[in-house]
Each structure stands twice: as C-alpha cells, then as structure tokens.
Write a protein that holds these residues in place. Structure first.
Motif, mmCIF file in Angstrom:
data_model
loop_
_atom_site.group_PDB
_atom_site.id
_atom_site.type_symbol
_atom_site.label_atom_id
_atom_site.label_comp_id
_atom_site.label_asym_id
_atom_site.label_seq_id
_atom_site.Cartn_x
_atom_site.Cartn_y
_atom_site.Cartn_z
ATOM 1 N N LYS A 1 -64.964 32.689 35.007
ATOM 2 C CA LYS A 1 -65.236 32.216 33.662
ATOM 3 C C LYS A 1 -64.368 32.896 32.609
ATOM 4 O O LYS A 1 -64.105 32.325 31.548
ATOM 5 C CB LYS A 1 -66.714 32.416 33.327
ATOM 6 N N SER B 1 -61.518 30.750 32.700
ATOM 7 C CA SER B 1 -61.864 29.491 32.043
ATOM 8 C C SER B 1 -61.864 29.641 30.527
ATOM 9 O O SER B 1 -61.421 28.741 29.794
ATOM 10 C CB SER B 1 -63.247 29.027 32.524
ATOM 11 N N ARG C 1 -74.600 28.052 32.172
ATOM 12 C CA ARG C 1 -74.602 28.881 30.959
ATOM 13 C C ARG C 1 -76.023 29.076 30.443
ATOM 14 O O ARG C 1 -76.380 30.151 29.958
ATOM 15 C CB ARG C 1 -73.727 28.204 29.894
ATOM 16 N N LEU D 1 -69.023 30.069 26.625
ATOM 17 C CA LEU D 1 -68.439 30.823 27.728
ATOM 18 C C LEU D 1 -68.417 32.321 27.451
ATOM 19 O O LEU D 1 -68.828 33.132 28.286
ATOM 20 C CB LEU D 1 -67.009 30.338 27.991
ATOM 21 N N SER E 1 -59.992 29.795 37.666
ATOM 22 C CA SER E 1 -61.378 29.526 37.272
ATOM 23 C C SER E 1 -62.077 28.635 38.289
ATOM 24 O O SER E 1 -63.233 28.862 38.643
ATOM 25 C CB SER E 1 -61.416 28.874 35.897
ATOM 26 N N VAL F 1 -65.629 29.775 40.126
ATOM 27 C CA VAL F 1 -66.855 29.075 39.737
ATOM 28 C C VAL F 1 -67.485 28.361 40.924
ATOM 29 O O VAL F 1 -68.715 28.346 41.083
ATOM 30 C CB VAL F 1 -66.559 28.088 38.590
#
Length: 462
Positions: free
Chosen positions: A120, A123, A239, A332, A389, A393
């Motif tokens: 992340k 990302s 999230r 994020l 990323s 993830v």
C-alpha cells in the motif's frame, strides 16, 4: 494459537491486549459512523483505477470486458466477505495483520502486515503520481515548454504533504474531506455516463468509434488477465477494516460498510464498462489509456458540441480523475499508518510508531509513511510502484481468506467456500504478475521477515 477455535468463544478485545487500554495515550477514539466508514471505503475504491483500468483490461478481454469486470468483482466480494467476517470478530486497527496473527500465528500476521504496508505504500506513491501526471497534462496546455516529468513529481510531492497534513488534523477531517472528493468523482462519472447514454440514444451502438486496429480475440485466459487488472480498481474495502478502533459499533458497522460500498462500486463499474464498449467499441477502447475522456470527446464531437465546450468537459474529467486519486490517497495514507501502529504495538515494528497525538492520530506512523512514499515518488515511476503494490495487496488478501477459513463460528453470509475461492483467486492473480514484480516483492518480504528476526533478537537481548 494458530488454527485454534478458542478465539471464537472468547470475547473480542478492542486492542487485542497489546497495552493500549481506554484512556491510554496510544488508544484511538470511536468517532466514525456507518456512513463515514462506507464513504471512506468507496473513496478508496474510486481512485485512479476507474479512470485508467478499462483500456488495458479491454486489450486482454476484448468484447468480454464486462465478464472481466464481473470476475474481478467476484474475487473482490470474496475478499470483502472474509474481511467483514474477520473485522466483526476482531474490531481493532490493523486489519489482516491482526486477523492472521490471531488465526494463523505471529509470523503469518507479520507477513500480512508487511505485505499491506509495503504494497500500500507503493500504491500511495502511484496515486500521488497519478495526481501529478493529470495536473501536468492540464498545465502543459497553458505553459509552453513545461517539463512534464519534473512538474508531475513536484505536484505528487505536494499532494503527499497536503494529505499528510489533513490526516494529522484528525480522522474526522479525513472522513469529511473524503466525502467531498467522492462526491466530485461521482458527479464527474455520472455526468460522463449521462453524456454517453444520450449519445447512444441518438445514434445507436458503436456510432463514434473510428478504426483503431483489431480488437483482441476474447478468450477465458484473456478475461482472467483483464480481471487481474480490474481487481485493483476495487481495492479499498479493507481500508475500513483497518479503522476498527475508530468506527462506532464496529461489529455491525464494518461488515455493512464493506459490503455496501463494494456493491455500489461494482454496479458503477459494470455501467461504465458497458457504455465505454458501446461508444468506442473494443478496438478503440483497448487502444486508449484515458477511456472516459476518449469516449466523452468522441460522443460530444459526433453530437456537434463546439470545441470550446469539449475542452471544458475534458478539463472537468481531468479534475475528476485527479480528485479520485487524491481521495484514495487520503484513505491509503491513513490505513497504512494504522496498520503500522498495530504492528508496533505488538513489537513487530519500532515502538516509536505507537505514538498517538491528542487528536487521536498516530502521528509517528503518518510521518514515517509519508517519508517512504516521498522516496518512492522521487526514485521510481508509476508503472513500477503499481506492479509492486499488486503483488503485496494480493498476498495480503490471500492471508485474510486463509484466516477466515479457520473460523468455526461464522455468519450465514460467509460460508467457507467463499473464503476458499478468494484464497485461490488471490494466489493465481498474484503469481500471474510480471516476474520482475514478483521477484522484487518476494525479496522485500524476505527482508521484512529477516528484519523481524533481528529486531526480536535485539529486544530479547535488552
């Protein structure tokens, strides 16, 4: 205890016993409502992906793009179901880091947390770079001789600094700003959709698409590849789970916020995919990296809209894409810092990361995350960080599904088959990525595991 069922019988603890009880300076406050959590999840999903993913996905799936979007949505739904199932049981900050630790053991938990933080962080850098690239593209029309790359990096740096400042102001402000950004993105997306619907109503399917080469031949393998690309346009629902300590009534609110947000985004993506295919055709759609802007310009041009008005419409779409990336970036940065907070509480990361301000913000984790993201912006490019990323993830979600599989008591909406499908889907997509990204991220994970061994040895020695 890994693979133990006793966790299902013990009451859930909001902090998992890591030393941050109520009133502690490292304890977060429950301020977010169900609506706040849902908006933050939607804001995380409606990032740059919705503006850039449809073209590359069509290059693999061709006219079967909707099948690819649906497949990506199914895997995302499996992941969301497992995440919601676990989040209701363990409503604490940290997400799958906490879940895997409780269900699979400390090493699995660390691996999940490290995959989340590393993936992340990459990302977040990609989202900031997207803001910079769109801003640079808009500025180039007004500033002759603009150095596109330098301008894009400078704007990305400013974006990270601004987002960090907002997050340091408190999670309530984060939720409020995310609401405005989500509203702006939705207005832009629905305006584009309406323009395409009106254009199609007047001219029928494929009225505007010029010849753009040969469309890819649809195939199951192509759909799978396209689904892998589209999956990251859905990423963001986890999230919500990382904010377990900040959501009111988490056992009820977190599962609902995750599933409602995902369902809304899936319907929106299917609508947009269908309209883009109908307007541009698979060949033209596969050839563009700015699908929404290309389709809007084609539709307005064929409808006789003046060029000045088309320029204004294009600027609005560019602003919407930047807002989408910025909204995802807000969520994020906050999510990464809270996972780092949970890992530091368990002594998997340095203890200074447990510091929480008087505004209930993990400021040390926020600032550390910002520094790492800034380093990626200055040292890499957007394609590199997106590939990194993706791998991190997907492994994070694979561990979430595996953790959910071990639960003996489960709600009716979370059967084991859903957990198993999510686990298999994540692994297949992760190892289908380019080998350079796989090898690099495996090395990053290995460094993290080695670092944990050294860090624990230092703690024991002291």
């Amino acid at each position: 205890m890994p693979f133990s069922s006793h966790h299902d019988d013990a009451p859930a603890r909001p902090d998992d016993g890591v030393g941050a009880g109520p009133g502690s300076p490292t304890q977060l406050e429950r301020r977010l409502t169900l609506g706040d959590a849902t908006v933050i999840g939607v804001g995380s999903m409606l990032g740059a992906g919705v503006f850039v993913a449809f073209g590359p996905a069509t290059a693999h799936a061709g006219e079967w793009l909707l099948a690819a979007v649906a497949l990506a949505g199914v895997i995302a739904w499996c992941n969301a179901t497992s995440t919601a199932q676990l989040a209701a049981r363990y409503p604490s900050s940290g997400g799958t880091y906490v879940y895997a630790t409780e269900r699979l053991g400390a090493w699995a938990g660390f691996t999940a947390g490290w995959c989340f933080v590393s993936g992340k962080t990459a990302s977040a850098a990609a989202m900031a770079m997207t803001v910079g690239l769109y801003a640079a593209q808009a500025a180039a029309a007004w500033i002759p001789g603009l150095d596109h790359g330098t301008w894009a990096r400078a704007v990305a740096v400013v974006a990270i600094l601004g987002v960090t400042a907002v997050n340091l102001g408190g999670v309530t402000k984060t939720a409020a700003m995310t609401r405005w950004l989500v509203a702006l993105v939705l207005v832009v997306l629905f305006a584009v959709a309406l323009a395409l619907v009106l254009g199609l109503a007047g001219s029928g399917p494929f009225p505007f698409a010029p010849e753009a080469g040969t469309a890819p031949e649809p195939s199951p393998a192509g759909v799978a590849s396209a689904a892998g690309l589209m999956f990251f346009a859905f990423a963001g629902y986890a999230r919500i789970a990382t904010m377990g300590e900040e959501v009111k009534d988490p056992q009820r609110s977190i599962p609902r916020a995750i599933l409602v947000g995902l369902a809304f985004v899936l319907v929106l993506y299917l609508l947009l995919a269908g309209l883009l295919l109908a307007t541009l055709g698979p060949a033209q759609l596969a050839a563009t990296d700015t699908a929404l802007l290309s389709a809007l310009e084609a539709s307005l041009g064929a409808s006789g809209v003046p060029e000045s008005a088309r320029s204004v419409a294009a600027a609005v779409v560019v602003a919407g894409s930047a807002a989408g990336a910025l909204g995802a970036l807000l969520a994020l940065i906050a999510g990464i810092s809270r996972t780092a907070l949970a890992m530091a509480r368990r002594r998997d990361l340095p203890s200074y990361l447990t510091a929480v301000s008087s505004r209930s913000v993990p400021w040390a984790s926020e600032l550390t995350t910002a520094v790492l993201v800034l380093a990626l912006i200055l040292l890499t490019d957007v394609h590199t960080v997106i590939a990194f990323s993706s791998f991190g993830v997907l492994l994070y979600y694979a561990l979430a599904n595996l953790s959910a599989l071990t639960m003996t008591q489960r709600p009716r909406w979370a059967p084991r088959a859903v957990n198993a499908l999510g686990l298999l889907g994540c692994l297949v997509l992760a190892f289908a990525l380019p080998w350079t990204a796989v090898a690099t991220m495996l090395a990053v994970i290995a460094v993290g595991l080695l670092g944990r061994i050294v860090f624990r040895a230092i703690i024991r020695a002291s």
